[in-house]
Design a protein around this motif. Structure first.
Motif, short mmCIF file in Angstrom:
data_model
loop_
_atom_site.label_atom_id
_atom_site.label_comp_id
_atom_site.label_asym_id
_atom_site.label_seq_id
_atom_site.Cartn_x
_atom_site.Cartn_y
_atom_site.Cartn_z
N GLY A 168 1.00 2.02 -16.07
CA GLY A 168 -0.08 2.11 -15.11
C GLY A 168 -0.74 0.77 -14.86
O GLY A 168 -0.17 -0.29 -15.16
N SER A 169 -1.95 0.81 -14.32
CA SER A 169 -2.66 -0.41 -13.95
C SER A 169 -4.07 -0.39 -14.52
O SER A 169 -4.59 0.65 -14.88
CB SER A 169 -2.72 -0.52 -12.42
OG SER A 169 -1.43 -0.38 -11.85
N SER A 208 3.59 0.28 -11.89
CA SER A 208 2.93 1.02 -10.81
C SER A 208 2.16 0.08 -9.88
O SER A 208 1.46 0.56 -8.99
CB SER A 208 1.98 2.06 -11.39
OG SER A 208 0.94 1.40 -12.09
N SER A 209 2.26 -1.22 -10.12
CA SER A 209 1.52 -2.18 -9.30
C SER A 209 2.06 -3.57 -9.59
O SER A 209 2.86 -3.77 -10.52
CB SER A 209 0.02 -2.14 -9.64
OG SER A 209 -0.19 -2.58 -10.98
N GLY A 241 -7.96 4.62 -8.90
CA GLY A 241 -7.90 3.78 -7.71
C GLY A 241 -9.02 2.79 -7.58
O GLY A 241 -9.14 2.10 -6.56
N GLY A 242 -9.86 2.68 -8.64
CA GLY A 242 -10.92 1.67 -8.59
C GLY A 242 -10.37 0.27 -8.43
O GLY A 242 -10.99 -0.59 -7.80
N GLY A 243 -9.16 0.06 -8.96
CA GLY A 243 -8.50 -1.23 -8.81
C GLY A 243 -7.56 -1.30 -7.63
O GLY A 243 -6.92 -2.33 -7.40
N GLY A 244 -7.47 -0.20 -6.87
CA GLY A 244 -6.72 -0.22 -5.62
C GLY A 244 -5.24 0.11 -5.71
O GLY A 244 -4.51 -0.09 -4.75
N CYS A 245 -4.78 0.66 -6.84
CA CYS A 245 -3.33 0.89 -7.03
C CYS A 245 -2.96 2.37 -6.97
O CYS A 245 -1.90 2.76 -7.46
CB CYS A 245 -2.89 0.31 -8.37
SG CYS A 245 -3.25 -1.43 -8.58
N LEU A 246 -3.80 3.22 -6.38
CA LEU A 246 -3.61 4.66 -6.50
C LEU A 246 -2.31 5.19 -5.93
O LEU A 246 -1.68 6.09 -6.51
CB LEU A 246 -4.78 5.39 -5.83
CG LEU A 246 -5.03 5.11 -4.35
CD1 LEU A 246 -5.67 6.31 -3.69
CD2 LEU A 246 -5.96 3.91 -4.19
N LEU A 247 -1.84 4.66 -4.80
CA LEU A 247 -0.63 5.18 -4.18
C LEU A 247 0.58 4.98 -5.09
O LEU A 247 1.31 5.93 -5.39
CB LEU A 247 -0.40 4.53 -2.82
CG LEU A 247 0.92 4.86 -2.11
CD1 LEU A 247 1.09 6.36 -1.94
CD2 LEU A 247 1.01 4.16 -0.76
N GLN A 248 0.79 3.76 -5.53
CA GLN A 248 1.93 3.50 -6.39
C GLN A 248 1.78 4.18 -7.75
O GLN A 248 2.76 4.64 -8.34
CB GLN A 248 2.13 1.99 -6.56
CG GLN A 248 2.56 1.30 -5.27
CD GLN A 248 2.94 -0.15 -5.50
OE1 GLN A 248 3.71 -0.48 -6.39
NE2 GLN A 248 2.40 -1.03 -4.66
N GLU A 249 0.55 4.26 -8.25
CA GLU A 249 0.32 4.96 -9.52
C GLU A 249 0.73 6.42 -9.41
O GLU A 249 1.39 6.97 -10.29
CB GLU A 249 -1.15 4.86 -9.92
CG GLU A 249 -1.56 3.48 -10.40
CD GLU A 249 -3.06 3.38 -10.65
OE1 GLU A 249 -3.46 2.43 -11.34
OE2 GLU A 249 -3.81 4.23 -10.15
#
Length: 242
Positions: free
Chosen positions: A33-34, A63-64, A106-114
């Motif tokens: 994850g991220s 994932s990012s 998604g606080g770090g902006g990686c929600l789609l790929q995660e």
């Protein structure tokens, strides 16, 4: 150690515990994850590989871009979903976890790929510090639910979410550059600050928002994680099951 340990120490405790329990000799492919807590998970995997001589054949799927760099920086074997679409376990952090194991991410902006990588895993395991645990969403995380959108759709999506579910949705703006945050996928992010203490069916909300044209993905992870490890302030690890 003081009575209340630092957040990084709590994150590290959760990460080490989860990795040692879920990344075993039988694990062939692990999703990475991220975020800040995942750094400690990758460090522990690398320690198991290079210091302990275990997990020699393990493949790590990121994932990012951040996760990809972590894997490479620790000299672990980098995989991808083209060749490794069946993942044994996916380890990731969360911005908030409620009593029903619904996550905000998604606080770090990686929600789609995660979410894509998580969906390919047999099991999703969450690692977090004690500030991420809530009875209901919104108690700890006050920055809203991230939603990744096509740039041209951010205004219609914002208005539609507010019409359907109330609250306030706003475009996430960058701090160190002019204009909006741009994700690894070239999209924008909307943060939806839902109505506090209102009862939401998060599964229905997630499905409804996902169906709005222009929405790529939401930061609501519903019925995905099976176990969460929280590093606590007293130096223990608390486990929450689905």
């Amino acid at each position: 150690m003081t009575d209340k340990i630092a957040l990084d120490a709590a994150k590290k405790l959760a990460a080490i515990t989860a990795v040692d329990q879920w990344v075993t000799e039988e694990t062939k492919v692990v999703g990475i994850g991220s975020g800040s807590t995942v750094v400690f998970a990758v460090e522990r995997i690398a320690e198991r590989v290079w210091k302990d001589g275990a997990l020699a054949d393990i493949i790590c799927v990121p994932s990012s871009y951040q996760a990809r760099l972590l894997i490479l920086d620790h000299n672990l074997t980098l995989g991808d979903l083209d060749r490794h679409s069946k993942i044994d376990v996916y380890i990731d952090g969360a911005d908030e976890v409620d009593n029903a194991m619904v996550l905000i991410k998604g606080g770090g902006g990686c929600l789609l790929q995660e979410k894509i990588v998580a969906s390919c895993a047999k099991k999703m395991i969450v690692i977090a510090d004690y500030t991420k645990k809530s009875l209901r969403l919104g108690e700890q995380w006050c920055r809203g639910i991230p939603i990744e959108v096509s740039p041209q759709a951010h205004v219609p999506v914002k208005l539609k979410i507010e019409e359907l579910f109330g609250g306030h949705a706003e475009l996430r703006v960058a701090l160190m550059k002019a204009g909006p945050i741009v994700t690894d996928n070239g999209n924008f992010l909307i943060d939806w600050k839902f109505v506090a203490k209102r009862e939401y069916n998060w599964d229905e909300v997630n499905r409804a928002i996902t169906m709005i044209p222009g929405v790529m993905e939401t930061g609501l992870f519903v019925d995905m994680a099976i176990k969460c490890y929280f590093g606590m302030a007293d130096g223990t690890v608390k486990v929450q099951n689905k």
